[in-house]
Design an enzyme around this catalytic site. Structure first.
Site, PDB file in Angstrom:
ATOM      1  CG  ASP A  29     -16.473  27.747  24.711  1.00  0.00           C
ATOM      2  OD1 ASP A  29     -16.998  28.446  25.604  1.00  0.00           O
ATOM      3  OD2 ASP A  29     -16.529  26.502  24.704  1.00  0.00           O
ATOM      4  CG  ASP A  54     -12.750  23.142  23.088  1.00  0.00           C
ATOM      5  OD1 ASP A  54     -12.973  22.942  21.871  1.00  0.00           O
ATOM      6  OD2 ASP A  54     -13.556  22.845  23.975  1.00  0.00           O
ATOM      7  CB  SER A  71     -20.586  17.079  24.163  1.00  0.00           C
ATOM      8  OG  SER A  71     -20.305  18.357  24.616  1.00  0.00           O
ATOM      9  CB  ALA A 129      -1.383  21.774  28.670  1.00  0.00           C
ATOM     10  CE  LYS A 169     -11.403  18.043  20.673  1.00  0.00           C
ATOM     11  NZ  LYS A 169     -11.478  19.494  20.793  1.00  0.00           N
TER      12      LYS A 169
HETATM   13  N1  ADE Z   1      -7.117  18.300  28.304  1.00  0.00           N
HETATM   14  C1  ADE Z   1      -7.661  18.640  27.150  1.00  0.00           C
HETATM   15  N2  ADE Z   1      -6.719  18.965  26.257  1.00  0.00           N
HETATM   16  C2  ADE Z   1      -5.534  18.842  26.879  1.00  0.00           C
HETATM   17  C3  ADE Z   1      -4.190  19.075  26.503  1.00  0.00           C
HETATM   18  N3  ADE Z   1      -3.880  19.495  25.284  1.00  0.00           N
HETATM   19  N4  ADE Z   1      -3.230  18.859  27.406  1.00  0.00           N
HETATM   20  C4  ADE Z   1      -3.567  18.447  28.636  1.00  0.00           C
HETATM   21  N5  ADE Z   1      -4.801  18.224  29.062  1.00  0.00           N
HETATM   22  C5  ADE Z   1      -5.790  18.418  28.188  1.00  0.00           C
END
Ligand code: ADE
Length: 306
Positions: free
Chosen positions: A148, A166, A33, A105, A52
């Site tokens: 979470d 997160d 969001s 990731a 991010k």
């Molecule tokens: N989606 C949200 N965060 C991520 C991350 N660190 N690596 C891969 N996909 C993601």
């Protein structure tokens, strides 16, 4: 100890703030969001990261500044790398956005893989439960409560090891807070989390502790083993009612050892959950019969997903 002098190139790089032009931004790999996560490549090293990106105006408008600052602070506390936790490499900003450079990731989230395989085999369920236990041992030893935890926030790296991500809802547990669970019921946290994984104490008292992450672990293990969430309903209200009444059923054929483990985590009273009163966290969890044959000091490579 005398600090090293700052002349080496390595130190210079650590000190110098990155900027968006230090990366080539690629596809969107996650959306929330308040943020969008991009796959990005460091121009100099060619290393891939997940960046991010948060719109400052949106965060201020929605009064989420506290959560963003908390996430950064938590990731900084977790800076001492743990294999199973997303790492924050750097942060920077421009006039309109904030940027968090995170571990990428490669293999997506656990939710996607549960849906793909319908459910995980016993071997996979217990392997990933073991990784989650090690991750929670680490987080909780740093007094961080995730708040979470759910399959969408459990990512897989290139070797299919978990990476918990997160930390926007995370909480840093204050000193003495742990001991005051029973006595200080006035101090409340605001509601965070996701309906299906939220603990009864969060619903009843708007309070979360390390035990609330263990409740979520119980829900996740149930989902890995069966492909279904334990508490579902047509609305959040109906889900909450089921959680408060501990109203859930194991599907036919659910593994008996996993069932016993889940039943010991999905307990209304937080202090009675498996592991909560361990003097060495989480030895009671490690000793559960589900983990017979698992060496927590060396889990080895993950079994092939199935
Ligand atoms: N989606 C949200 N965060 C991520 C991350 N660190 N690596 C891969 N996909 C993601």
């Amino acid at each position: 100890m005398t600090p090293p002098n700052n002349s080496s190139q390595e130190t210079q790089e650590i000190i110098k703030k990155k900027t968006p032009s230090d990366f080539i931004f690629g596809k969107v790999i996650g959306e929330g969001s308040f943020s969008t996560v991009y796959l990005a490549k460091d121009v100099q090293t060619n290393k891939e990261f997940a960046i991010k990106v948060l719109e400052k105006a949106h965060i201020i408008r929605e009064k989420k500044t506290e959560y963003v600052m908390r996430e950064k602070e938590v990731l900084r506390i977790l800076g001492n790398p743990c294999q199973y936790i997303v790492q924050l490499y750097s942060t920077f900003q421009d006039s309109s956005r904030l940027y968090f450079v995170l571990t990428y990731a490669r293999n997506g989230d656990m939710c996607k893989h549960i849906n793909l395989y319908k459910k995980f085999s016993f071997e996979c369920t217990r392997y990933y439960t073991s990784e989650l236990v090690l991750a929670l041992e680490y987080l909780h030893s740093k007094n961080i409560i995730h708040r979470d935890l759910k399959p969408e926030n459990i990512l897989f790296d290139q070797n299919f090891h978990i990476i918990i991500t997160d930390f926007g809802s995370a909480k840093i547990q204050e000193k003495n807070e742990e001991k005051s669970i029973e006595t200080d019921k006035k101090r409340k946290n605001s509601f965070v989390g996701t309906a299906q994984f939220v603990s009864p104490e969060m619903l009843q008292e708007c309070k979360s502790t390390k035990a609330s992450d263990l409740w979520a672990l119980g829900c996740i293990v149930f989902q890995m083993s069966s492909g279904q969430m334990p508490f579902t309903g047509g609305s959040e209200y109906l889900i909450f009612q089921k959680i408060l009444k501990l109203e859930y059923k194991f599907p036919d054929g659910f593994n008996e050892r996993v069932k016993d483990f889940v039943e010991k985590l999905l307990v209304i009273e937080p202090n009675k959950r498996l592991g909560v009163s361990d003097s060495t966290p989480y030895s009671e969890i490690r000793q559960h019969e589900m983990f017979h044959g698992i060496d927590f000091n060396n889990l080895g490579p993950p079994p092939k997903l199935s």
